[in-house]
Scaffold this motif. Structure first.
Motif, mmCIF file in Angstrom:
data_model
loop_
_atom_site.group_PDB
_atom_site.id
_atom_site.type_symbol
_atom_site.label_atom_id
_atom_site.label_comp_id
_atom_site.label_asym_id
_atom_site.label_seq_id
_atom_site.Cartn_x
_atom_site.Cartn_y
_atom_site.Cartn_z
ATOM 1 N N ASN A 117 -5.768 -2.336 2.477
ATOM 2 C CA ASN A 117 -4.830 -3.147 1.966
ATOM 3 C C ASN A 117 -5.430 -4.361 1.157
ATOM 4 N N THR A 121 0.813 -1.266 0.179
ATOM 5 C CA THR A 121 -0.225 -0.084 -0.042
ATOM 6 C C THR A 121 0.701 1.296 0.068
ATOM 7 N N GLU A 141 3.586 -2.394 9.248
ATOM 8 C CA GLU A 141 3.296 -1.613 7.784
ATOM 9 C C GLU A 141 4.306 -1.200 7.144
ATOM 10 N N SER A 142 5.706 -1.873 7.333
ATOM 11 C CA SER A 142 6.719 -1.547 6.801
ATOM 12 C C SER A 142 7.767 -2.817 6.634
ATOM 13 N N ASN A 170 -3.632 2.891 12.402
ATOM 14 C CA ASN A 170 -4.080 2.832 11.154
ATOM 15 C C ASN A 170 -5.477 1.704 10.905
ATOM 16 N N ARG A 216 1.010 3.449 2.258
ATOM 17 C CA ARG A 216 1.668 3.994 3.583
ATOM 18 C C ARG A 216 2.770 2.666 3.883
ATOM 19 N N GLU A 217 2.686 1.458 3.034
ATOM 20 C CA GLU A 217 3.597 0.642 3.451
ATOM 21 C C GLU A 217 4.839 1.096 2.561
ATOM 22 N N THR A 227 0.630 1.140 13.512
ATOM 23 C CA THR A 227 -0.433 0.174 12.821
ATOM 24 C C THR A 227 -1.944 0.061 13.056
ATOM 25 N N TYR A 276 4.936 -6.519 7.859
ATOM 26 C CA TYR A 276 3.981 -5.583 6.994
ATOM 27 C C TYR A 276 2.686 -5.729 7.655
#
Lengths: 478, 557
Positions: free
Chosen positions: B91, B57, B227-228, B268, B59-60, B265, B223
């Motif tokens: 997502n 995404t 989210e990374s 979000n 954001r990711e 996260t 993720y």
């Protein structure tokens, strides 16, 4: 994360622009063009909530027959309030009354039978507007577009290698209208300045003289893309079918971008003025951008989703909720009908009609081959629904511009209301031909004359028979 | 507190049980009021759904670039939006695909970051394994090995390394060594392994399912929880092949949940799950609500997001529960929001517990699900059913009047509730509205902006309602009681687990994985609705480190 994609001034400086329109050799078309060398284009102009039949239609005869008449024969004072702002373009207008979103009606019927999950009229009609096919229905999710949409399909077919095959501009109504694949919305740009940077991003100057180090790095972008695409190619055999299809699209898009960066300049007759001014409303900026994009042949298919209006824009009391307070009460068949809401919804549509007329003005202002860009374009006004009260029949369509002489403009066409789909929730509605038959006309207008359908080819009628959705509409072609 | 309450309800439901659903080897749960609560009969088998490739995404992607290069980054092109529709999970694997615009803007992003590495000493030191001026082919290969392994989130194969090395050498010859660094970084950033989460066939895959590599599990973990991309420790664990066991994953998950990135996260996730950001677009009648402003809306979103994170990561483990989320009166509010809540002071506060217990009594939900002039029982009821009961919203008939009802001039005054009740009184409406309004009327103490009121149109507010379709049905008075009833419902716990499951996998639960989902739900119920533990349960399930075969060849090795 926001910054210009290319330096616009650098681009313009490299082109030596002094302010006047000019011939841009590097931007000329390089592929087959329709007719006498001028490309045919399509612009979709999409408004929310539908229109108001009493404020749109200009009926001459009964509902049960097909008929057409010359718009020029009607004095301006007798035009319907919603169409009146288009009077100055009457010779280039084709008003079509009575088409139906037959495929969305079929989908609602299916959901009632337990196939699918979401029958919300907004969702289903948004999904069907440019697909005319069954939506992607998933448990726990709302219905969204289930197939690649007409604007993208047209772009695939008539796009120029190295240019954008289509663009989607504007705002969010609810669900998207344009999809690159089932459930995957096409990107929509809502900032005209960014849209300008995108559209010009592929038009790069050729270095003059010995390339500098920066030039050589810039020229290596195509090599980077070549490597990236090769990495996708190496990966594809390891993927399952659906994943492979998705990543193969990514690979192809990288290749397309690579072509855009390396394609040689060629001669072309297009006259365009690649300047952009951030003056006026964003909508006005988008209209100038659309005009620029088409006249410079940077794309041939544009979808514009209109901005929402505030109550003040059409003279309604501030704070009013257009969807809940006006749209839902705007036709006499609803229990909450209010004549005030009906008039407000007409006023609302008049504002969009004025915007549509402005878009036509912009395209008409660009000369091309002794005519104007508008003459070589079909500008199609679509609405999400027929009315704010969720009608999916008696859709109001306007096609402006003849698409290089394909459409017979200057007329009002009414189609008989004599079919019934299997959908019966909330009443049984007689309706006219499916809206996707107009899309067959558009495919033909763009030179794709071997296509006899778009989306579903037939659906059930209420008596267990079939409603045919193939073939172009009669009466609308020159 | 939460554990005992849910256990009580389970006992009550069990007491009302009228027998076994029959068959199967596993425990069979009693039927609830809305049907069987549990259907799975196989508590031990692997139950896998699909595992589509997942494009990162926006954001990711943004988080990944920050972690790859370290902040601050140069200005980068904005990526096209992800969400199909506001208020849905962003997502969604199906919706996340490529487009011409995304490919073009990502190319520009990659070129800009390549230039950033070449021009920023900090970025150079972080990415390039040799000094400026000492770049040669060996340095290029080392760059590909080290930066490449972080960008692609696994070590490159020798064939991949050779391809990038050949590219590096070619650019070094065509331009110069530093340009080769810049362009190779740009090429790695456009690799499919960065943009997509790919889980590829492994050697010796058994029939039925495929075990993910530790590197693939590392990406699933990072993720979902951050989210990374994975950090150094997660890469180390992957390199040591520690992520193919429940214990190895648990150890990393516990560590990761203590990191700020997990809190971000959860915020979000909460925003999307409860559609909290709907409040940002809510205009109210300026004559009736002159204090309603964008700062109030933004503060409302901030408060509710923060509330969810503060519960999930509460210092007291016994308060990390769904019950706490639905009953707490604690809040962190801005001065504008404090005024709307009618309290003195701002910052960490305790709201009047009889008015504001639970997240559904906060402004983000209440004003987000309302009209300009009045609260909307149908909007609030439908939102509750969609988000906490996992019941998709229905469609009113085409000719239904769905405008907000209001008193006409000359009519005697009526409350908002009376107006809506009259509107939905016809039997055709009651088919759905009996349930919808049974929830929605519970919020009548809150006006269009979420402000508390005791009277409406001069009459005392009637906020009584009836919960139906759950395992904990019954009457209540007001949203505080309503939420307390929801907090004791197994149905609600199941739905919350299902929503978070959806976020973890980027898709809804599929029929073949029903037992997987039910095990997660069961553990969530058994834990007393521990939301932090729900995150751990999702990643330590055996299915989290498996995927189904992608081709017939893989299914039959």
């Amino acid at each position: 994360m926001k910054a210009p994609i290319i330096d616009r001034r650098r681009f313009l400086t490299a082109l030596g622009l002094g302010g006047a329109s000019l011939v841009l050799p590097s931007l000329g078309g390089r592929t087959a063009r329709a007719g006498d060398g001028v490309p045919t284009r399509v612009v979709f102009f999409i408004t929310p909530h539908g229109a108001v039949p009493s404020g749109w239609q200009m009926q001459r005869m009964g509902e049960e027959q097909d008929y057409a008449y010359d718009l020029a024969s009607v004095p301006e004072s007798e035009w319907s309030p919603i169409l009146r702002p288009l009077y100055r373009h009457r010779q280039r207008l084709l008003a079509i009354n009575g088409l139906a979103s037959t495929t969305s009606l079929a989908e609602v019927a299916r959901v009632q039978q337990g196939i699918g999950h979401d029958a919300n009229a907004h969702h289903v009609c948004q999904a069907h507007l440019l697909t005319a096919d069954f939506a992607l229905q998933r448990p726990g999710s709302t219905a969204i577009g289930g197939t690649r949409t007409l604007d993208l399909v047209l772009g695939d077919e008539v796009g120029v290698p190295g240019r954008w095959t289509n663009r989607v501009y504007g705002y969010r109504h609810q669900h998207p209208y344009s999809y690159v694949a089932s459930g995957e919305p096409a990107p929509r740009e809502s900032d005209p300045g960014t849209a300008f940077q995108d559209i010009m991003g592929l038009a790069r100057p050729t270095p003059v003289g010995e390339p500098s180090r920066d030039d050589r790095i810039d020229m290596a972008r195509a090599s980077v893309l070549d490597l990236a695409a090769a990495e996708y190619e190496a990966l594809l055999p390891q993927l399952g079918a659906e994943d492979r299809a998705k990543l193969d699209r990514h690979r192809q898009l990288i290749r397309d971008l690579e072509v855009g960066l390396t394609a040689p300049s060629g001669p072309g007759p297009a006259i365009c003025d690649p300047r952009f001014s951030e003056t006026g409303t964003p909508t006005q900026q988008f209209f100038r951008l659309i005009s620029l994009a088409l006249s410079c042949d940077l794309t041939r298919v544009v979808t514009f989703v209109t901005d929402h209006l505030d109550a003040e824009d059409f003279g309604a009391p501030p704070g009013i909720n257009i969807h809940q307070d006006i749209a839902h009460a705007s036709t006499p068949d609803t229990s909450g009908y209010s004549p005030t809401a009906e008039q407000q919804m007409i006023d609302y549509n008049v504002v969009y009609a004025e915007q549509f007329a402005e878009l036509l003005d912009a395209l008409e202002s660009v000369p091309e081959n002794g005519e104007t860009v508008l003459d070589h374009t079909a500008v199609v006004w679509l609405t999400e629904l027929a009315t704010g009260t969720h009608w999916q029949h008696r859709l109001p369509h306007v096609v402006a511009g003849s698409a290089c002489g394909y459409f017979r403009t200057g007329q009002y066409v009414h189609f008989a209301q004599n079919q019934l789909t299997a959908q019966s929730w909330g009443g049984r509605w007689f309706h006219g031909p499916g809206h996707n038959r107009l899309y067959v006309n558009l495919l033909h207008a763009m030179g794709l004359t071997d296509r006899d359908s778009f989306g579903l080819r037939e659906v059930d009628d209420i008596d267990g028979g079939r409603i045919d959705l193939t073939g172009p509409l009669p009466f609308v072609t020159a | 507190m939460g554990r005992s309450a849910v256990a009580l309800v389970l006992s009550a439901v069990a007491a009302g049980c009228v027998g076994d659903l029959g068959g199967g080897s596993g425990p069979v749960r009693p039927p609830g009021a809305g049907g069987a609560l549990w259907a799975c009969r196989d508590t031990s088998g692997i139950a896998l759904g699909s595992a589509p490739v997942r494009r990162l995404t926006n954001r990711e992607l943004e988080n990944t670039l920050n972690d790859l290069f370290g902040v601050p980054l140069p200005e980068l092109p904005e990526q096209p939006p992800d969400a199909v529709r506001e208020g849905t999970f962003e997502n969604d694997a199906v919706a996340l695909g490529p487009s011409d615009l995304r490919v073009a803007r990502w190319e520009q992003t990659a070129m800009t970051l390549g230039e950033h590495v070449a021009s920023s000493p900090e970025a150079w030191d972080r990415v390039v394994p040799c000094a400026r001026g000492a770049v040669d082919g060996a340095c290029g290969r080392e760059l590909i090995r080290t930066f490449g392994a972080r960008a692609l989130r696994r070590p490159l194969t020798m064939a991949e390394e050779d391809r990038y090395a050949a590219f590096f050498d070619a650019q070094q010859a065509a331009v110069d060594a530093e340009a080769a660094v810049q362009l190779t970084v740009a090429a790695l950033l456009q690799a499919p392994q960065l943009m997509y989460r790919l889980e590829l066939p492994a050697e010796g895959a058994p029939a039925g399912h495929v075990e993910l590599t530790s590197y693939e599990v590392a990406s699933r973990l990072s993720y979902f929880l951050w989210e990374s991309m994975p950090d150094d420790e997660l890469f180390r664990a992957a390199h040591a092949d520690e992520l193919r066991s429940e214990e190895g994953i648990r150890r990393q998950a516990e560590r990761m949940l203590n990191d700020e990135r997990a809190r971000a996260t959860v915020r979000n996730l909460a925003r999307q799950w409860l559609h909290l950001d709907r409040v940002l677009g809510e205009e109210k009648d300026p004559a009736a609500f002159p204090a309603w402003s964008y700062p109030v809306r933004a503060a409302a979103l901030e408060e509710s997001e923060r509330l969810v994170a503060s519960v999930v990561f509460h210092p007291d483990p016994s308060r990390r529960t769904l019950r706490e989320l639905l009953t707490t009166a604690e809040a962190t509010v801005s001065p504008e929001l404090a005024a709307l809540y009618g309290i003195d002071g701002s910052g960490a506060v305790t709201l009047p517990a009889s008015e504001r217990a639970g997240i559904l009594t906060r402004v983000a939900f209440l004003a987000g699900q309302a009209h300009e002039a009045n609260g909307s029982p149908p909007l609030r009821g439908v939102a509750l059913m969609e988000r906490l009961l996992c019941e998709p919203r229905g469609t009113p008939p085409a000719n239904a009047d769905v405008t907000p009802p209001q008193n006409e001039q000359g009519e005697p005054p009526r409350t908002n509730r009376e107006l809506f009740a009259a509107r939905t009184a016809p039997s055709a409406c009651q088919t759905c509205h009996e349930r919808i309004d049974g929830f929605g009327f519970g919020f009548e103490h809150y006006d269009a902006t979420g402000a508390y009121r005791t009277t409406d149109a001069g009459f005392p507010v009637d906020a009584t309602g009836i919960v139906t379709g759950t395992d904990n049905n019954g009457a209540y008075d007001g949203a505080v009681e309503l939420q307390a009833r929801l907090a004791d419902s197994v149905t609600v716990h199941q739905c919350v687990a299902q929503q978070w499951f959806r976020y973890a996998y980027g898709r809804g639960a599929e029929a073949p994985e029903r037992c997987h989902l039910e095990r997660i739900q069961q553990r969530f119920v058994d834990s007393g609705g521990d939301l932090r533990d729900l995150l751990v349960a999702l990643v330590t399930a055996p299915e989290f480190r498996l995927r189904p075969p992608t081709s017939p060849e893989e299914a039959s090795p």
